[in-house]
Design a protein around this motif. Structure first.
Motif, PDB file in Angstrom:
ATOM      1  N   GLY A  39      39.821  37.323  47.357  1.00 57.48           N
ATOM      2  CA  GLY A  39      40.632  37.477  48.402  1.00 57.48           C
ATOM      3  C   GLY A  39      39.939  37.884  49.949  1.00 57.48           C
ATOM      4  O   GLY A  39      40.267  37.342  50.903  1.00 57.48           O
ATOM      5  N   ILE A  40      38.595  38.388  49.686  1.00 53.09           N
ATOM      6  CA  ILE A  40      38.152  38.847  50.859  1.00 53.09           C
ATOM      7  C   ILE A  40      37.181  37.679  51.135  1.00 53.09           C
ATOM      8  O   ILE A  40      36.682  36.866  50.326  1.00 53.09           O
ATOM      9  N   GLY A  41      37.058  37.419  52.745  1.00 55.19           N
ATOM     10  CA  GLY A  41      36.488  36.304  53.072  1.00 55.19           C
ATOM     11  C   GLY A  41      35.154  36.661  54.382  1.00 55.19           C
ATOM     12  O   GLY A  41      34.732  35.766  54.798  1.00 55.19           O
ATOM     13  N   GLY A  42      35.001  38.080  54.190  1.00 57.93           N
ATOM     14  CA  GLY A  42      34.453  38.762  55.583  1.00 57.93           C
ATOM     15  C   GLY A  42      34.048  40.124  55.235  1.00 57.93           C
ATOM     16  O   GLY A  42      34.652  40.772  54.505  1.00 57.93           O
ATOM     17  N   ILE A  43      32.800  40.268  55.562  1.00 60.42           N
ATOM     18  CA  ILE A  43      32.243  41.617  55.458  1.00 60.42           C
ATOM     19  C   ILE A  43      31.501  42.167  56.529  1.00 60.42           C
ATOM     20  O   ILE A  43      30.830  41.439  57.376  1.00 60.42           O
ATOM     21  N   ALA A  44      31.751  43.183  57.202  1.00 63.57           N
ATOM     22  CA  ALA A  44      30.813  43.743  58.336  1.00 63.57           C
ATOM     23  C   ALA A  44      30.276  45.142  58.030  1.00 63.57           C
ATOM     24  O   ALA A  44      30.847  45.807  57.272  1.00 63.57           O
TER      25      ALA A  44
END
Length: 166
Positions: A39-44
């Motif tokens: 479910g994650i679609g981005g990492i910073a």
């Protein structure tokens, strides 16, 4: 200076699917997170000043602000020290965030990593992480702020994520 055609796309095993350049040295970290958290679609990942200062101390940012309860569901936790180059940082993040509501973690001696439903959401969490790290640090300069009791953190987080809406 980077252009879209320079982007390197890899699959969840790290195999290059698209592009001619080497993937980022952070790729193993990102892959560990994408595999662990559906479910994650981005990492910073940043080295923002205040959040990184907390990471240098190896100390979680205590939940003393309603905006922390809202956004992170509690304190911003600190994960273990790990070296760059393999999936050690990713494993440490997964270990730290598993069972946590926080979308942010401060990796000891390194800096903050955040996850989100997409890239914009992960960046929002990174900005919020730096904001709360700075504000709590400033509060500590004039005294020790009281942590918000767990039942009130729960109530605030539920209201923010279930009713307030974004």
């Amino acid at each position: 200076d980077m252009r879209p055609e320079q982007m390197v796309v890899v699959d969840l095993d790290g195999t290059i699917v698209e592009g001619d350049l080497r993937p980022s040295s952070d790729t193993p970290t990102h892959l560990a997170l994408y595999r662990a958290f559906g479910g994650i679609g981005g990492i910073a990942h940043t080295h923002s000043t205040y959040a990184t200062a907390w990471a240098a101390r190896g100390e979680a940012v205590p939940c003393v602000l309603t905006m922390m309860a809202d956004e992170f569901g509690g304190p911003v936790p600190v994960g273990p020290f790990a070296l760059i180059g393999d999936d050690s940082i990713g494993r440490g993040i997964v270990e730290t965030l598993t069972g946590h509501r926080s979308r942010a973690v401060l990796m000891q001696g390194h800096g903050p990593f955040t996850i989100g439903s997409d890239a914009r959401d992960a960046v929002k969490a990174a900005v919020m992480t730096e904001d709360v790290a700075a504000t709590v640090w400033m509060a500590l300069q004039i005294g020790k702020p009281d942590e918000i009791p767990a039942e009130q953190v729960e109530s605030l987080h539920q209201l923010y994520t279930g009713v307030y809406g974004q």
